[in-house]
Scaffold this motif. Sequence first.
Motif, PDB file in Angstrom:
ATOM      1  N   LEU A  83      68.032  30.138 -70.695  1.00 33.89           N
ATOM      2  CA  LEU A  83      66.655  29.807 -71.052  1.00 33.89           C
ATOM      3  C   LEU A  83      66.597  28.486 -71.809  1.00 33.89           C
ATOM      4  N   ALA A  84      67.565  28.278 -72.710  1.00 32.49           N
ATOM      5  CA  ALA A  84      67.599  27.033 -73.476  1.00 32.49           C
ATOM      6  C   ALA A  84      67.871  25.838 -72.566  1.00 32.49           C
ATOM      7  N   LEU A  85      68.753  26.012 -71.569  1.00 29.38           N
ATOM      8  CA  LEU A  85      69.049  24.935 -70.626  1.00 29.38           C
ATOM      9  C   LEU A  85      67.795  24.541 -69.845  1.00 29.38           C
ATOM     10  N   ILE A  86      67.081  25.530 -69.328  1.00 26.87           N
ATOM     11  CA  ILE A  86      65.883  25.247 -68.537  1.00 26.87           C
ATOM     12  C   ILE A  86      64.806  24.615 -69.411  1.00 26.87           C
ATOM     13  N   ASP A  87      64.681  25.105 -70.632  1.00 22.27           N
ATOM     14  CA  ASP A  87      63.695  24.534 -71.547  1.00 22.27           C
ATOM     15  C   ASP A  87      64.002  23.064 -71.830  1.00 22.27           C
ATOM     16  N   PHE A  88      65.288  22.751 -72.071  1.00 24.13           N
ATOM     17  CA  PHE A  88      65.668  21.359 -72.319  1.00 24.13           C
ATOM     18  C   PHE A  88      65.407  20.491 -71.088  1.00 24.13           C
ATOM     19  N   ALA A  89      65.825  20.978 -69.905  1.00 26.89           N
ATOM     20  CA  ALA A  89      65.660  20.190 -68.687  1.00 26.89           C
ATOM     21  C   ALA A  89      64.187  19.915 -68.410  1.00 26.89           C
ATOM     22  N   ALA A  90      63.334  20.911 -68.644  1.00 27.76           N
ATOM     23  CA  ALA A  90      61.902  20.722 -68.410  1.00 27.76           C
ATOM     24  C   ALA A  90      61.330  19.680 -69.363  1.00 27.76           C
ATOM     25  N   ARG A  91      61.717  19.757 -70.634  1.00 29.05           N
ATOM     26  CA  ARG A  91      61.196  18.791 -71.607  1.00 29.05           C
ATOM     27  C   ARG A  91      61.730  17.392 -71.355  1.00 29.05           C
ATOM     28  N   TYR A  92      63.034  17.282 -71.115  1.00 27.67           N
ATOM     29  CA  TYR A  92      63.634  15.953 -70.991  1.00 27.67           C
ATOM     30  C   TYR A  92      63.185  15.249 -69.718  1.00 27.67           C
ATOM     31  N   TYR A  93      63.131  15.995 -68.615  1.00 31.92           N
ATOM     32  CA  TYR A  93      62.754  15.381 -67.339  1.00 31.92           C
ATOM     33  C   TYR A  93      61.262  15.482 -67.042  1.00 31.92           C
ATOM     34  N   GLN A  94      60.505  15.936 -68.048  1.00 29.97           N
ATOM     35  CA  GLN A  94      59.042  15.903 -67.982  1.00 29.97           C
ATOM     36  C   GLN A  94      58.504  16.700 -66.793  1.00 29.97           C
ATOM     37  N   ARG A  95      58.942  17.958 -66.689  1.00 35.88           N
ATOM     38  CA  ARG A  95      58.474  18.843 -65.629  1.00 35.88           C
ATOM     39  C   ARG A  95      58.003  20.150 -66.247  1.00 35.88           C
ATOM     40  N   ALA A  96      57.314  20.942 -65.440  1.00 33.10           N
ATOM     41  CA  ALA A  96      56.836  22.233 -65.913  1.00 33.10           C
ATOM     42  C   ALA A  96      58.008  23.201 -66.083  1.00 33.10           C
ATOM     43  N   LEU A  97      57.931  24.020 -67.114  1.00 30.37           N
ATOM     44  CA  LEU A  97      59.004  24.965 -67.412  1.00 30.37           C
ATOM     45  C   LEU A  97      59.256  25.905 -66.233  1.00 30.37           C
ATOM     46  N   GLY A  98      58.176  26.492 -65.706  1.00 28.54           N
ATOM     47  CA  GLY A  98      58.324  27.417 -64.579  1.00 28.54           C
ATOM     48  C   GLY A  98      58.829  26.738 -63.327  1.00 28.54           C
ATOM     49  N   GLU A  99      58.437  25.484 -63.122  1.00 25.09           N
ATOM     50  CA  GLU A  99      58.899  24.738 -61.955  1.00 25.09           C
ATOM     51  C   GLU A  99      60.417  24.553 -61.993  1.00 25.09           C
ATOM     52  N   VAL A 100      60.951  24.194 -63.164  1.00 29.19           N
ATOM     53  CA  VAL A 100      62.393  24.022 -63.293  1.00 29.19           C
ATOM     54  C   VAL A 100      63.100  25.366 -63.167  1.00 29.19           C
ATOM     55  N   ALA A 101      62.526  26.403 -63.759  1.00 28.25           N
ATOM     56  CA  ALA A 101      63.141  27.732 -63.690  1.00 28.25           C
ATOM     57  C   ALA A 101      63.239  28.224 -62.256  1.00 28.25           C
ATOM     58  N   MET A 102      62.165  28.041 -61.478  1.00 26.56           N
ATOM     59  CA  MET A 102      62.187  28.514 -60.093  1.00 26.56           C
ATOM     60  C   MET A 102      63.075  27.636 -59.212  1.00 26.56           C
ATOM     61  N   THR A 103      63.248  26.365 -59.583  1.00 30.40           N
ATOM     62  CA  THR A 103      64.204  25.513 -58.882  1.00 30.40           C
ATOM     63  C   THR A 103      65.620  26.023 -59.097  1.00 30.40           C
ATOM     64  N   ALA A 104      65.900  26.513 -60.303  1.00 25.66           N
ATOM     65  CA  ALA A 104      67.241  26.988 -60.636  1.00 25.66           C
ATOM     66  C   ALA A 104      67.550  28.346 -60.010  1.00 25.66           C
ATOM     67  N   LEU A 105      66.529  29.143 -59.742  1.00 27.12           N
ATOM     68  CA  LEU A 105      66.740  30.477 -59.183  1.00 27.12           C
ATOM     69  C   LEU A 105      66.738  30.416 -57.660  1.00 27.12           C
ATOM     70  N   PRO A 106      67.494  31.285 -56.980  1.00 28.10           N
ATOM     71  CA  PRO A 106      67.514  31.285 -55.515  1.00 28.10           C
ATOM     72  C   PRO A 106      66.124  31.550 -54.945  1.00 28.10           C
ATOM     73  N   SER A 107      65.770  30.837 -53.899  1.00 30.67           N
ATOM     74  CA  SER A 107      64.440  30.998 -53.316  1.00 30.67           C
ATOM     75  C   SER A 107      64.220  32.407 -52.786  1.00 30.67           C
ATOM     76  N   ALA A 108      65.273  33.059 -52.268  1.00 37.06           N
ATOM     77  CA  ALA A 108      65.135  34.417 -51.738  1.00 37.06           C
ATOM     78  C   ALA A 108      64.799  35.424 -52.828  1.00 37.06           C
ATOM     79  N   LEU A 109      65.119  35.116 -54.073  1.00 37.85           N
ATOM     80  CA  LEU A 109      64.806  36.019 -55.175  1.00 37.85           C
ATOM     81  C   LEU A 109      63.301  36.148 -55.372  1.00 37.85           C
ATOM     82  N   GLN A 110      62.557  35.123 -55.010  1.00 43.22           N
ATOM     83  CA  GLN A 110      61.127  35.110 -55.272  1.00 43.22           C
ATOM     84  C   GLN A 110      60.358  36.117 -54.421  1.00 43.22           C
TER      85      GLN A 110
END
Length: 727
Positions: A83-110
């Motif tokens: 969670l901390a990794l995704i939070d940092f990546a979203a803040r640093y790369y200026q993207r939405a938190l959920g967008e980065v989280a769903m990028t990190a998770l397998p698409s089939a999981l959705q």
Amino acid sequence: MSGFLASVAVDVPFHSAIGQLLTYRHTQQLVPGTLVRVPLGHRQVLGVVWAEQQATAAGLDEEAVKPVSEVLDATVPLRADWLALIDFAARYYQRALGEVAMTALPSALQDQTATQWAKRVAKVLAVPKARAGRRPAQAQQGQACVSAPVGAPCRAALRKPVLTAQQQAALQALQSAGAATTLLHGVTGSGKTEVFLQLAEQVLQASDDAQILFLVPEINLTPQWQALLLERFAPWVGADGVAVLHSGLTPVQRLNEWLAVHQGRKRLVLGTRMAVLASFARLALIVVDEEHDASYKQQDGPRYHARDLAVWRGRQLGVPVVLGSATPSLESWYNSRPATAEEAGGGYRRVTMPERVGGGSLAALRIVDMRNHPRDTVLAAPLLAAMRARIEAGEQCMVLLNRRGYAPVLRCGACGWKSDCPHCSAHQVVHKAERSLRCHHCGWGTPIPRHCPKCGSTDLAPLGRGTEQLQELLQEQLGTLALRDGRLAQVLRIDADSTRHKGALEAHLAQVHRGDVDIVVGTQMIAKGHDFRRIGLVAAVQPDGALYASDFRAPERLFALLMQAAGRAGRDAAYMQQGGEQAQLWVQTHEPQHPLYAALARQDYPGFAAVQLQERRQAGLPPYTYQAMLRADARTQQAAQAFLRQVADAARAAQWPAARWVTVYAPVPLPVQRVANAERAQLLLESTSRKALQAYLAALHPLLQQARANAPKGLLRWLVDVDPLTI
């Protein structure tokens, strides 16, 4: 009806202005990291619980706070460090938190329901987990004892190469570095991979549940790495104990691999840049091979850099990170600088391996001055003669041309018509084998015309050259050469076109390793990391374009490409000694006196890096400054630039404190201005303070959202690219 509130991250684009987290309610408290399915508009979507709230939903309008639809609790929640990794990546790369989280998770999981997820988890957990055994006191030097369940007797001894003195010193330096980030700078063929493997072995031995992440820049490098890891560690982790994560997997394959890593069932993880975002049970070591490669930077969606996130993740977890390269990025080289009287040292450690294993020599540079040859010369006569001699001696040759297809453009000799893409400001590339014209930007394709679409003339001819044409030429020039074993010389092309079908790359590489191929023609993908043992000559055909590019990183990329290409030659010292001639790198150039080629002749990466860093310091360029690119796509170039200009003017009027440290340049078109009917413009932001630039970008988002809401219909999208690799 009462319940507990939970803040949930869902896939909502940042520019939508909906917000980073949405609130839902549930009858029980949900632990952060829990996977849930929640309603979003008319859809049911995957979400991740980000924070639990002690307050209940009693007294709130049930329509305002929607309930969680399902809880996917068959597996352990995503861990706090993820969670901390995704939070940092979203803040640093200026993207939405959920967008980065769903990028990190397998698409089939959705698309998984709670029932489906429970069945899949049970299937993964049913596979026994292999564990590494401890090294017994009586184990011989150079061997390791391997067992199945912990505590079982040793049933196999795992052989490994004996390290050279240079490798042993590098391994000891990495061990003593502890949890630091270390740049392992070793020339091609110096044995960096073996150092990685023996370091990994020690990590596996130290803990029964430690996991190791190996990052490689491209998918085409994963087969040889997977085979290497299985050959070395299969008795430790099982025949399928290496998880592979890259975009070439099917959605279900990626989901199964991701789940096995998340559950700690697989201890070795091999992947491309997406693997750095995976959820690990206990990550203990990160190895980034070819750390300089631009492929580690994502170029769509959240534009993260996997190498930089690996460094951040290592520091967050307190585990070692090893960055390996023969031609490190100037950022990593600068960050590993030793301290001097004038300047503090970098945050990384640096370990060097300047010699090849077995005493093999690096490839000698041979410059071909193309000014002394006819204008239409593709391969100079001396180069062809040298290739002929190598092939007759039983060696292989590699020819590098970083342009796929047959020719970059088709032209009419009567009226001057060119095969322009109707949707992009680029040409359609000639693909002779397919008899088609295809745009490499948007994918638009058409058959090769028999007559000029403009004037009807049949005087159509390709201009320029690609790998397909080069293969054809070499087949004509050298393909009739009779070899000692009675066969004719074979020419093989390896590029994105020839390897796009499943299994094609592995088949091509196997041909090269078996010696069935005498000349390998390809793009930069053949210059990266492959351990070709019989190549004695490498030739770069048209490298000069990068010397005149507007991008300040172009010389760095060219030097790295040529050094890496040269490193494919002469890797087997014993084999080269039989031939009696040193491996060679031939470069055909119109600029033989260029300093880059002088540094290349000396195989002098430190000298080249010193000159480049000095130039960048004087020009105020990275790594001495930090950059971000604001981009807009619109129906017209005027609309795109007007949007960027409006945002820049509004930011200037706001007079933010961070603005004094940030330089905002005027908007300009991208080098390829139009792609897929979208006109593209960019605006560069630059600062000597990373903190100031991040504060400026964070404050910029409300202005971007407001400007988008007020923009005419011609605006399509905007995005922020932090630490861009192309300017």
